[in-house]
Design an enzyme around this catalytic site. Sequence first.
Site, PDB file in Angstrom:
ATOM      1  N   GLN A  37       0.816  -1.206   0.000  1.00 47.62           N
ATOM      2  CA  GLN A  37       0.000   0.000   0.000  1.00 47.62           C
ATOM      3  C   GLN A  37       0.854   1.262   0.000  1.00 47.62           C
ATOM      4  OE1 GLN A  37      -3.644  -1.640   2.714  1.00 47.62           O
ATOM      5  NE2 GLN A  37      -3.610   0.549   2.301  1.00 47.62           N
ATOM      6  N   SER A  56       4.194  -6.615   2.584  1.00 46.75           N
ATOM      7  CA  SER A  56       2.843  -6.667   3.132  1.00 46.75           C
ATOM      8  C   SER A  56       1.861  -7.170   2.071  1.00 46.75           C
ATOM      9  CB  SER A  56       2.445  -5.295   3.671  1.00 46.75           C
ATOM     10  OG  SER A  56       1.216  -5.344   4.342  1.00 46.75           O
ATOM     11  N   LEU A  57       0.955  -6.310   1.615  1.00 43.34           N
ATOM     12  CA  LEU A  57       0.019  -6.681   0.553  1.00 43.34           C
ATOM     13  C   LEU A  57       0.736  -7.313  -0.640  1.00 43.34           C
ATOM     14  CD1 LEU A  57      -2.658  -6.394  -1.137  1.00 43.34           C
ATOM     15  CD2 LEU A  57      -1.764  -4.138  -1.783  1.00 43.34           C
ATOM     16  N   ARG A  95      -9.564  -8.604   2.802  1.00 47.88           N
ATOM     17  CA  ARG A  95      -8.497  -8.195   3.727  1.00 47.88           C
ATOM     18  C   ARG A  95      -8.555  -6.688   3.969  1.00 47.88           C
ATOM     19  NH1 ARG A  95      -2.931  -6.511   3.054  1.00 47.88           N
ATOM     20  NH2 ARG A  95      -1.467  -7.464   4.548  1.00 47.88           N
ATOM     21  N   HIS A 107      -0.486  -3.960  10.839  1.00 46.02           N
ATOM     22  CA  HIS A 107       0.591  -4.824  11.342  1.00 46.02           C
ATOM     23  C   HIS A 107       0.855  -4.644  12.828  1.00 46.02           C
ATOM     24  CE1 HIS A 107       1.443  -6.439   7.432  1.00 46.02           C
ATOM     25  NE2 HIS A 107       1.455  -5.217   6.937  1.00 46.02           N
ATOM     26  N   GLN A 152       0.668 -12.590   9.125  1.00 46.72           N
ATOM     27  CA  GLN A 152       1.187 -11.329   8.566  1.00 46.72           C
ATOM     28  C   GLN A 152       0.323 -10.132   8.944  1.00 46.72           C
ATOM     29  OE1 GLN A 152       0.074  -9.631   4.985  1.00 46.72           O
ATOM     30  NE2 GLN A 152       1.997 -10.086   3.933  1.00 46.72           N
TER      31      GLN A 152
END
Length: 305
Positions: free
Chosen positions: A13, A93-94, A118, A198, A247
């Site tokens: 992101q 991440s993503l 998500r 996170h 995650q």
Amino acid sequence: MSAPKIAALFPGQGSHAVGMSADLAREFPQAGEVYAALDATLPGLRSLIETGPLDDLTLTAHQQPALVAASVAAYRAWQAHTGLTPLVAAGHSLGEYSALVAAGVLTLEDALRLTRKRGELMQQAVPEGVGTMSAVMGDPAVVAEVCAAQTGVVQPANFNAPTQTVISGEKAAVDAASAELKARGLKAIPLKVSAPFHCELMRPAAEGLSADLHAAPYGPYLFPVVANVSAELVDNPNHTADLLERQITGSVRWVETVQTLAELGTEVFIEFGPGTVLSGLVKRIVPGARTLNVGSTEQVRAFAL
């Protein structure tokens, strides 16, 4: 001469932009197929990518699957044009979902559906104004120590570079940690984010996505992917759902991830999709590393190793 060892990187992101990879979809059938699948799976999102508005594209539930589509479109156009295959992949991440699609583990359609949900769950997990994030410049060991000493939820969310760590949690706890870090001579910059990603506050999102993650079919790995939460190579599909669930609340161990890629003998790091964030971080983690970016028709056609 044999091709160099390539690590494929996929952004998370914040790298989004209106029009991202749209030119690739027009020029390369493989990228066009990605955007056609996006249109069929999440109607309306392709149009949002192509024409905006940016504020709507930035919404977490839109941005996450949109970035997966843009990154995978760039990767597939590049692969079709060059015939090359990476040694290994990783995503921030993503971006780990994009990496798993590239590695053949997740279908594009499943990745789009999972990242849409998500994004929705992560946005819903914490009421607006309750959580926040800050970028801290300084020793990550000091950052972790200060976070651990606070009352309330605050923890390292992203270990992005040797001297850049993002912290996440309850606003009061993040503010208190930031003040203490500044008192110790570190720099803390509040981030404009829609939710505290996170960290443990994302537990409802992890629990909400768990069943979908574990129900999704995972195919064999065409090449391994380094997981965010472990910074270790993964090539067993039986472990994938658990790692993706962890995650959501766990730290993105990007410094260790890049170090793992380098230790494998990676000779060139290629960032697929919009932006150059990961390329910049790689150079800070592995001085002298060779990086390339592939996110447009021009970059695919001009690609050379």
